[in-house]
Design a protein around this motif. Structure first.
Motif, PDB file in Angstrom:
ATOM      1  N   PRO A   1       0.807  -1.228   0.000  1.00 51.48           N
ATOM      2  CA  PRO A   1       0.000   0.000   0.000  1.00 51.48           C
ATOM      3  C   PRO A   1       0.835   1.271   0.000  1.00 51.48           C
ATOM      4  CG  PRO A   1      -0.041  -1.051   2.156  1.00 51.48           C
ATOM      5  CD  PRO A   1       0.642  -2.007   1.227  1.00 51.48           C
ATOM      6  N   LYS A   2       2.147   1.165   0.214  1.00 53.71           N
ATOM      7  CA  LYS A   2       3.008   2.354   0.204  1.00 53.71           C
ATOM      8  C   LYS A   2       3.355   2.788  -1.214  1.00 53.71           C
ATOM      9  CE  LYS A   2       6.259   0.548   2.764  1.00 53.71           C
ATOM     10  NZ  LYS A   2       5.655  -0.784   3.007  1.00 53.71           N
TER      11      LYS A   2
ATOM     12  N   GLN B   1      -0.411  -0.284  -7.450  1.00 52.12           N
ATOM     13  CA  GLN B   1      -1.111  -1.094  -6.463  1.00 52.12           C
ATOM     14  C   GLN B   1      -2.116  -2.032  -7.141  1.00 52.12           C
ATOM     15  OE1 GLN B   1      -2.761   1.367  -3.382  1.00 52.12           O
ATOM     16  NE2 GLN B   1      -0.858   2.484  -3.068  1.00 52.12           N
ATOM     17  N   LEU B   2      -1.601  -2.927  -7.962  1.00 52.39           N
ATOM     18  CA  LEU B   2      -2.479  -3.828  -8.696  1.00 52.39           C
ATOM     19  C   LEU B   2      -3.007  -4.967  -7.838  1.00 52.39           C
ATOM     20  CD1 LEU B   2      -0.675  -4.064 -12.148  1.00 52.39           C
ATOM     21  CD2 LEU B   2      -2.742  -2.814 -11.568  1.00 52.39           C
TER      22      LEU B   2
END
Length: 281
Positions: free
Chosen positions: A171-172, A178-179
């Protein structure tokens, strides 16, 4: 979990008339969780029956409770509105990501040029966990092109399997990265334009190197002692000249124990192909 795959022939019946309502009625009666369609058209008045409507929008509207993903592999601009032709997937389950691929199209002087072919892949969030569903429509005329496309399907599956072994969502990362997780477990379906035990069929089902999950033909798994039901050549259509099988469901071997049924719906004459159905427990 029920899935349906169907080459709808842009809704054109054997009388040359387009009746999308008949296609929609069949799909509603089958009540699938996931619908995979081939030969969906938009703004193609020159096709038999005049497929001038946007069938992608018609189908998405008819199944408003489903998530809808389009993949028109043929996109031609002869007027301001593009002429589209290709694949579509609709799902009751949440789609967490989608990938669209164009498949190889090598030159083959011995056959008509054909059309661009593609593979649509989605990751579904199902009650039994995440899995990939892929639908495609391979080359009809050229065995050279069709075999190249089968090999690319295998290469993409190996890529997905290998990434699944090492990739974890972060998530960063910035949003486009962010697939999320792309699982190795997969269902592959569509109109493959290949016959059972053809070189392309056998290559698709061949084992992979290492621990990559191989594909299993769901019909053979569900009906090991029955002749294969034809998916084309019924109801008096001009093509093909005899009943045969061109449409398939394949699953990765880890899903094989969950195959409850694999069947062909032979009653409808809404297309020159029959819908095929897969039920997983």
């Amino acid at each position: 979990m029920r899935l349906v795959s169907w080459n709808i022939h842009w809704g054109c019946g054997k009388d040359g008339r387009i009746r999308m309502h008949a296609v929609i009625d069949v799909l509603r009666k089958l009540n699938p969780d996931v619908i995979c369609l081939q030969e969906v058209a938009a703004n193609h008045p020159e096709l038999e029956g005049s497929a001038s409507a946007n069938q992608f929008r018609q189908l998405a509207g008819a199944f408003g409770g489903y998530f809808a993903i389009e993949h028109p592999t043929s996109e031609i601009y002869k007027n301001p509105v593009p002429r589209l032709f290709g694949n579509m997937l609709l799902s009751k389950f949440r789609i967490t990501q989608a990938q669209r691929y164009l498949l190889p199209w090598p030159a083959d002087p011995d056959h008509p040029p054909g059309m661009p072919r593609g593979l649509l892949e989605v990751v579904l969030d199902t009650p039994a966990g995440k899995l990939r569903v892929l639908t495609t429509h391979l080359e009809y005329y050229s065995p050279v092109q069709r075999l190249a496309q089968v090999r690319q399907l295998r290469a993409l599956h190996v890529e997905a399997f290998e990434r699944a072994q090492q990739f974890q969502p972060d998530p960063k990362l910035e949003a486009p990265f962010q697939l999320g997780f792309r699982p190795a477990t997969a269902i592959l379906c569509g109109d493959f334009n290949m016959l059972p035990n053809s070189p392309e069929y056998n290559e698709l089902l061949a084992p992979f190197d290492g621990h990559v999950l191989r594909f299993v033909d769901t019909w053979r798994a569900a009906h090991p002692d029955l002749p294969r039901a034809p998916t084309t050549g019924l109801h008096g259509f001009a093509w093909p000249d005899k009943a045969d099988c061109y449409d398939y469901f394949f699953v990765t071997e880890d899903l094989a124990p969950r195959i409850a049924n694999s069947e062909v719906q032979s009653e409808t004459a809404a297309s020159d192909h029959q819908p095929i159905v897969l039920d997983l427990s």
